[in-house]
Design a protein around this motif. Structure first.
Motif, PDB file in Angstrom:
ATOM      1  N   LEU A 505      -5.771   2.335  10.496  1.00  0.00           N
ATOM      2  CA  LEU A 505      -6.849   1.747   9.700  1.00  0.00           C
ATOM      3  C   LEU A 505      -7.854   2.808   9.257  1.00  0.00           C
ATOM      4  CD1 LEU A 505      -7.887  -1.100   8.761  1.00  0.00           C
ATOM      5  CD2 LEU A 505      -9.336  -1.073  10.802  1.00  0.00           C
ATOM      6  N   VAL A 506      -8.018   3.855  10.044  1.00  0.00           N
ATOM      7  CA  VAL A 506      -8.959   4.922   9.698  1.00  0.00           C
ATOM      8  C   VAL A 506      -8.227   6.186   9.231  1.00  0.00           C
ATOM      9  CG1 VAL A 506     -10.675   4.021  11.296  1.00  0.00           C
ATOM     10  CG2 VAL A 506      -9.111   5.799  12.073  1.00  0.00           C
ATOM     11  N   SER A 507      -6.914   6.062   8.995  1.00  0.00           N
ATOM     12  CA  SER A 507      -6.118   7.226   8.587  1.00  0.00           C
ATOM     13  C   SER A 507      -5.393   7.036   7.263  1.00  0.00           C
ATOM     14  CB  SER A 507      -5.074   7.553   9.675  1.00  0.00           C
ATOM     15  OG  SER A 507      -5.682   7.771  10.929  1.00  0.00           O
ATOM     16  N   TYR A 508      -5.289   5.801   6.794  1.00  0.00           N
ATOM     17  CA  TYR A 508      -4.537   5.515   5.570  1.00  0.00           C
ATOM     18  C   TYR A 508      -5.320   4.537   4.705  1.00  0.00           C
ATOM     19  CZ  TYR A 508      -0.547   7.512   8.095  1.00  0.00           C
ATOM     20  OH  TYR A 508       0.284   8.341   8.797  1.00  0.00           O
ATOM     21  N   GLU A 509      -5.300   4.771   3.413  1.00  0.00           N
ATOM     22  CA  GLU A 509      -5.901   3.820   2.484  1.00  0.00           C
ATOM     23  C   GLU A 509      -4.856   2.939   1.823  1.00  0.00           C
ATOM     24  OE1 GLU A 509      -8.934   5.029  -0.137  1.00  0.00           O
ATOM     25  OE2 GLU A 509     -10.037   6.138   1.386  1.00  0.00           O
ATOM     26  N   THR A 510      -3.601   3.362   1.852  1.00  0.00           N
ATOM     27  CA  THR A 510      -2.520   2.553   1.287  1.00  0.00           C
ATOM     28  C   THR A 510      -1.383   2.468   2.293  1.00  0.00           C
ATOM     29  OG1 THR A 510      -1.515   4.495   0.230  1.00  0.00           O
ATOM     30  CG2 THR A 510      -3.073   3.204  -1.085  1.00  0.00           C
ATOM     31  N   LYS A 511      -0.593   1.422   2.173  1.00  0.00           N
ATOM     32  CA  LYS A 511       0.538   1.220   3.082  1.00  0.00           C
ATOM     33  C   LYS A 511       1.644   2.231   2.791  1.00  0.00           C
ATOM     34  CE  LYS A 511       2.606  -2.153  -0.046  1.00  0.00           C
ATOM     35  NZ  LYS A 511       2.813  -3.569  -0.361  1.00  0.00           N
ATOM     36  N   HIS A 512       2.438   2.506   3.809  1.00  0.00           N
ATOM     37  CA  HIS A 512       3.565   3.436   3.690  1.00  0.00           C
ATOM     38  C   HIS A 512       4.761   2.801   4.406  1.00  0.00           C
ATOM     39  CE1 HIS A 512       1.145   6.842   2.109  1.00  0.00           C
ATOM     40  NE2 HIS A 512       0.177   6.232   2.774  1.00  0.00           N
ATOM     41  N   ASN A 513       5.379   1.835   3.721  1.00  0.00           N
ATOM     42  CA  ASN A 513       6.427   1.012   4.329  1.00  0.00           C
ATOM     43  C   ASN A 513       7.824   1.376   3.842  1.00  0.00           C
ATOM     44  OD1 ASN A 513       4.192  -0.251   5.356  1.00  0.00           O
ATOM     45  ND2 ASN A 513       4.483  -2.185   4.291  1.00  0.00           N
ATOM     46  N   GLY A 523       4.547  -6.067   2.791  1.00  0.00           N
ATOM     47  CA  GLY A 523       3.274  -5.786   3.449  1.00  0.00           C
ATOM     48  C   GLY A 523       2.104  -5.964   2.497  1.00  0.00           C
ATOM     49  N   THR A 524       0.946  -6.263   3.053  1.00  0.00           N
ATOM     50  CA  THR A 524      -0.228  -6.532   2.228  1.00  0.00           C
ATOM     51  C   THR A 524      -0.800  -5.252   1.620  1.00  0.00           C
ATOM     52  OG1 THR A 524      -2.438  -7.541   2.224  1.00  0.00           O
ATOM     53  CG2 THR A 524      -1.799  -6.337   4.200  1.00  0.00           C
ATOM     54  N   ASP A 525      -1.459  -5.415   0.472  1.00  0.00           N
ATOM     55  CA  ASP A 525      -2.209  -4.308  -0.133  1.00  0.00           C
ATOM     56  C   ASP A 525      -3.699  -4.431   0.169  1.00  0.00           C
ATOM     57  OD1 ASP A 525      -0.040  -2.941  -1.490  1.00  0.00           O
ATOM     58  OD2 ASP A 525       0.053  -4.683  -2.816  1.00  0.00           O
ATOM     59  N   ASP A 526      -4.087  -5.533   0.802  1.00  0.00           N
ATOM     60  CA  ASP A 526      -5.497  -5.762   1.138  1.00  0.00           C
ATOM     61  C   ASP A 526      -5.747  -5.278   2.567  1.00  0.00           C
ATOM     62  OD1 ASP A 526      -8.116  -6.594   1.198  1.00  0.00           O
ATOM     63  OD2 ASP A 526      -7.630  -8.693   1.594  1.00  0.00           O
ATOM     64  N   ASN A 527      -5.862  -3.966   2.732  1.00  0.00           N
ATOM     65  CA  ASN A 527      -5.978  -3.392   4.071  1.00  0.00           C
ATOM     66  C   ASN A 527      -7.423  -3.161   4.519  1.00  0.00           C
ATOM     67  OD1 ASN A 527      -3.084  -2.904   4.744  1.00  0.00           O
ATOM     68  ND2 ASN A 527      -3.183  -1.686   2.878  1.00  0.00           N
ATOM     69  N   ARG A 528      -8.350  -3.073   3.589  1.00  0.00           N
ATOM     70  CA  ARG A 528      -9.764  -2.813   3.915  1.00  0.00           C
ATOM     71  C   ARG A 528      -9.882  -1.610   4.853  1.00  0.00           C
ATOM     72  NH1 ARG A 528     -12.804  -7.990   2.863  1.00  0.00           N
ATOM     73  NH2 ARG A 528     -11.244  -9.397   1.990  1.00  0.00           N
ATOM     74  N   SER A 529      -9.166  -0.583   4.520  1.00  0.00           N
ATOM     75  CA  SER A 529      -9.121   0.608   5.360  1.00  0.00           C
ATOM     76  C   SER A 529      -9.815   1.775   4.661  1.00  0.00           C
ATOM     77  CB  SER A 529      -7.670   0.978   5.673  1.00  0.00           C
ATOM     78  OG  SER A 529      -6.945   1.224   4.469  1.00  0.00           O
ATOM     79  N   TRP A 530     -10.072   2.832   5.432  1.00  0.00           N
ATOM     80  CA  TRP A 530     -10.659   4.070   4.892  1.00  0.00           C
ATOM     81  C   TRP A 530     -10.048   5.226   5.662  1.00  0.00           C
ATOM     82  CZ3 TRP A 530     -15.265   6.984   6.964  1.00  0.00           C
ATOM     83  CH2 TRP A 530     -15.586   8.077   6.145  1.00  0.00           C
ATOM     84  N   ASN A 531      -9.522   6.198   4.955  1.00  0.00           N
ATOM     85  CA  ASN A 531      -8.797   7.284   5.617  1.00  0.00           C
ATOM     86  C   ASN A 531      -9.660   8.448   6.069  1.00  0.00           C
ATOM     87  OD1 ASN A 531      -9.326   8.754   3.295  1.00  0.00           O
ATOM     88  ND2 ASN A 531      -7.251   8.545   2.459  1.00  0.00           N
ATOM     89  N   CYS A 532     -10.969   8.329   5.905  1.00  0.00           N
ATOM     90  CA  CYS A 532     -11.924   9.357   6.358  1.00  0.00           C
ATOM     91  C   CYS A 532     -11.759  10.688   5.623  1.00  0.00           C
ATOM     92  CB  CYS A 532     -11.813   9.581   7.869  1.00  0.00           C
ATOM     93  SG  CYS A 532     -12.236   8.134   8.852  1.00  0.00           S
ATOM     94  N   GLY A 533     -11.138  10.653   4.451  1.00  0.00           N
ATOM     95  CA  GLY A 533     -11.094  11.859   3.631  1.00  0.00           C
ATOM     96  C   GLY A 533      -9.745  12.500   3.460  1.00  0.00           C
ATOM     97  N   ALA A 534      -8.730  12.036   4.157  1.00  0.00           N
ATOM     98  CA  ALA A 534      -7.373  12.581   4.012  1.00  0.00           C
ATOM     99  C   ALA A 534      -6.384  11.475   4.302  1.00  0.00           C
ATOM    100  CB  ALA A 534      -7.154  13.759   4.951  1.00  0.00           C
ATOM    101  N   GLU A 535      -5.311  11.407   3.513  1.00  0.00           N
ATOM    102  CA  GLU A 535      -4.318  10.359   3.710  1.00  0.00           C
ATOM    103  C   GLU A 535      -3.301  10.785   4.762  1.00  0.00           C
ATOM    104  OE1 GLU A 535      -2.633   6.494   2.581  1.00  0.00           O
ATOM    105  OE2 GLU A 535      -4.588   7.477   2.614  1.00  0.00           O
ATOM    106  N   GLY A 536      -3.247  10.027   5.852  1.00  0.00           N
ATOM    107  CA  GLY A 536      -2.276  10.304   6.899  1.00  0.00           C
ATOM    108  C   GLY A 536      -2.720  11.389   7.858  1.00  0.00           C
TER     109      GLY A 536
END
Length: 750
Positions: A505-513, A523-536
């Motif tokens: 949740l704090v590492s990805y802004e989009t799903k990787h399924n 999988g949902t696209d409504d994750n309400r997540s924030w990657n803190c500046g880097a994806e993954g």
């Protein structure tokens, strides 16, 4: 021309019911002698071993199949040879018979004959061996490379797929399907002591039997991934150290793997594809699949109870693994399709409120009986303490609409066994009007996804104002303060099995399924997540430190909120699914807990903080209130049980609730908490001030003065990786303190 319904697939084998079984290759087997069958009894349903007053031992078989024309119970020996025994007694739509000499461990199934007329919903096909809906153990699995065409009641590969489901397949499915097992266990649970934790004191831990133990280094290899593995002291030690009061097990009813997964080399991992509502899933047993799984499950429950931990089952009564009209014929579809499933006006089609192809018709008495019999069985004979109902809104539908006076909810409310256990609703389904958060009756608690959404949005600084956050932190009175419901009606969660893990949740802004084989469409696209500046995953230590801080903020918020917190196994130690937010088919290291994370200082510190927060919650009743806050003054000096403060140290006015804000102060008074302690005395506790700051820079916060407090002692500070035990820093009331960026401070009134 013949109609599609009159067409038949080439058989190449004797017709089912002929009494002459054949191997899959067409070679005829010797026919064992058919045992005598006595009338027996129509109740209880299922296969029940007993010894009669005349000393004759055998098994009574009873199957509800209202529209059937004939029913045969089919016994299988160790070589797979089949003996078919007609059940000729019919009482109140139940076919039954007592077969002397059938002992525990006997494998069996049913063949049910009747009309084949899919246009009216009739799909009887005696060529298909059917699993007993009441089977208490199941032996065998479906083919690992895909479901065989023989397990379909219709011709799966018919040239014209638009009518394929109307063409009956005459091939024998027995060699390709699991069998029920006769089980005899007269355990009376006299040596068991159920924990019986009050709802308000509960902390739920959602886990997967296989995934939790599969990689645990302290559990013997042969027990990993099993009920026995979860009962092992090494597994229970972690639960006890963490302080949770209940485990919520992802589905353990016998389930089947979907054909489309098997063909891609995948398997159903979560288990939301039930086919046997009385049988513990055999693949999770270390003691074999011919009945030993029942005793192993019971020993697991006993071990958890001995540690003070309740067992809650995630149950899937809304649909089965038989899918829609193009799905396989495994059990209910072949027993009485119209009697068990909701059908559309065009009875060839299924009503689907679940997204899984079918929906059980719970309004029908026999379906309601199947569900309630199953629930009572798991409570009285398997020892469980409660249930979480998947897509519970589908169970509450009467004719079509969700109805809180539906037969299902009414029966549960009056049942002397079920009304005493923990009942949790997933309060939605995918049908029209299916979203029912806050609407279930007082006996129920609910997964509160509005809590999840608000907390996620607050910590990614995406809430337009703080009104929603105020309600969620204080028990969601806007949803549950009616009809005698209490704050613990809200099961608060930030993550669940479905979606990102807390770390993701704090590492990805989009799903990787991509690994699911559906081109990342699932999988949902409504994750309400924030990657803190880097994806993954990243080597940037600043990003990694920020992510760990966000995890501390999310866990602290959850465990300080009024309501019942639910954690997901592994979130406390930084488990990642590498961005997969729909890992239902990942029975591998993607989903299994990686216990080596505890060897890393940052993740070990997160686990220790989680344990400390749960212990704090257990010590302080003000953090687990049994009644909603009133907001009214408790004393002459104006002190209230709940108060809200801005960063200026002033009580929030109406305008403050509608203004954008990154900082919120919540004061919880420990004076005169509703309820009594074990000795009948009024409950009095410490008072606390929680300061939540989601801004990306530090902020000043003025600590409220009298009557709220004279001094404040810092108990939790999520800006620090390592948490010091109290006594912490003491601040004078009225002083302005600096709250670091993205931090929760919990201060005790000193």
């Amino acid at each position: 021309m013949t109609s599609a319904a009159e067409q038949r697939a080439p058989a190449g084998e004797p017709a089912a019911g002929s009494g002459q079984p054949a191997a899959a290759n067409g070679v005829r087997r010797a026919v064992p002698p058919v045992p005598a069958v006595w009338p027996g009894a129509p109740t209880p349903l299922g296969a029940r071993f007993r010894v009669g007053p005349d000393g004759v031992a055998g098994t009574n078989f009873a199957l509800w199949a209202a529209g059937a024309e004939a029913v045969r119970v089919c016994l299988f020996d160790e070589h797979g040879r089949e003996t078919r025994i007609p059940l000729t007694e019919l009482t109140h739509e139940i076919w039954h018979g007592f077969v002397p000499g059938v002992m525990p461990g006997q494998r069996y199934g049913y063949r049910v004959d009747g009309r084949w007329d899919p246009w009216t919903g009739a799909r009887w096909n005696p060529a298909k061996l059917l699993l007993d809906p009441y089977a208490r153990a199941v032996d065998g699995e479906y083919a690992s490379s895909g479901l065989s065409p023989e397990v379909y009641g219709h011709v799966r590969d018919w040239p014209d797929q638009s009518v394929a489901d109307t063409v009956r397949d005459e091939r024998d499915s027995a060699p390709y399907v699991p069998k029920g097992v006769v089980v005899h266990d007269d355990d009376d649970w006299s040596d068991d002591r159920r924990p019986k934790t009050p709802w308000a004191d509960s902390v739920i831990y959602e886990l997967h039997v296989r995934g939790f133990t599969k990689l645990h280094p302290g559990i013997p290899q042969e027990l990993r991934g099993t009920y026995a593995g979860l009962a092992h002291p090494a597994a229970i030690e972690h639960l006890v150290k963490l302080g949770v009061t209940a485990v919520e097990l992802l589905p353990v009813h016998q389930f089947a793997h979907e054909d489309h997964l098997l063909r891609r080399g995948l398997r159903n991992y979560w288990g939301y594809n039930s086919i046997g509502y009385f049988a513990p899933h055999a693949a999770y047993a270390a003691s074999g699949t011919t009945g030993g799984q029942v005793g192993e499950f019971k020993r697991m429950v006993r071990a958890l109870h001995a540690a003070g931990i309740e067992v809650i089952l995630d149950v899937v009564y809304n649909h089965t693994a038989e899918a829609g009209e193009l799905g396989p014929t495994l059990s209910l579809k072949g027993i009485d399709n119209r009697g068990y499933y909701r059908l559309q006006g065009d009875a060839r089609r299924y009503a689907d409120y679940t997204g899984c192809g079918n929906t059980l018709h719970v309004v029908q008495p026999q379906v309601l009986r199947l569900i309630t019999d199953s629930l009572r069985y798991w409570v009285t004979e398997m020892g469980v303490d409660g249930f979480r109902f998947d897509l519970a809104a589908a169970l509450a539908r009467s004719m079509h609409d969700v109805d809180m006076l539906s037969p299902f909810l009414a029966v549960i409310a009056q049942d002397p066994v079920l009304r005493r256990v923990k009942l949790i609703a997933e309060p939605w389904d995918i049908g029209s009007g299916g979203y029912q958060v806050g609407a279930f009756p007082p006996l129920w608690t609910e997964w509160n996804d509005r809590y999840r959404n608000a907390v996620r949005d607050f910590w990614r600084h995406a809430l337009p104002d703080v009104r929603e956050m105020g309600y969620r932190l204080s028990g969601s009175s806007d949803l549950y303060a009616w009809g005698g419901r209490r704050p613990y009606a809200s099961v608060n969660f930030v993550t669940a099995h479905d979606g990102f893990t807390l770390r993701d949740l704090v590492s990805y802004e989009t799903k990787h399924n991509e690994a699911n084989g559906e081109n990342n469409r699932d999988g949902t696209d409504d994750n309400r997540s924030w990657n803190c500046g880097a994806e993954g995953e990243t080597d940037d230590e600043d990003v990694r430190a920020l992510r760990r801080r966000q995890l501390r903020n999310l866990l602290t918020t959850l465990l300080l909120s009024t309501g019942v917190p639910m954690l997901v196994a592994g979130d406390e130690l930084g488990r990642t699914q590498r961005g997969n937010n729909n890992a239902y088919c990942q029975d591998n290291e993607t989903s299994w807990l990686d216990w080596s994370l505890l060897e890393e200082p940052g993740w070990r510190a997160l686990c220790e903080l989680t344990s400390r927060l749960i212990a704090l919650r257990h010590r302080h009743p003000v953090l687990r209130r049994r009644a909603f806050f009133s907001g009214r003054a408790q004393t002459a000096d104006g002190l209230r049980d709940l108060a809200w403060f801005t960063a200026r140290g002033a009580e929030m006015a109406e305008a403050d609730w509608y203004a954008p804000a990154a900082t919120l102060g919540m004061y919880l008074s420990g004076r005169d908490i509703p309820g009594r302690d074990e000795r009948g005395a009024p409950v009095v506790d410490d008072s606390f001030l929680a300061v939540l700051h989601a801004g990306d820079g530090p902020t000043g916060f003025v600590l409220p003065g009298p009557p709220w407090a004279d001094r404040y002692e810092v108990v939790v500070d999520t800006s620090a990786e390592e948490q010091d035990e109290p006594p912490g820093t003491v601040h004078r009331a009225g002083a302005e303190i600096t709250v670091p960026a993205r931090t929760v401070l919990l201060l005790r009134v000193a």
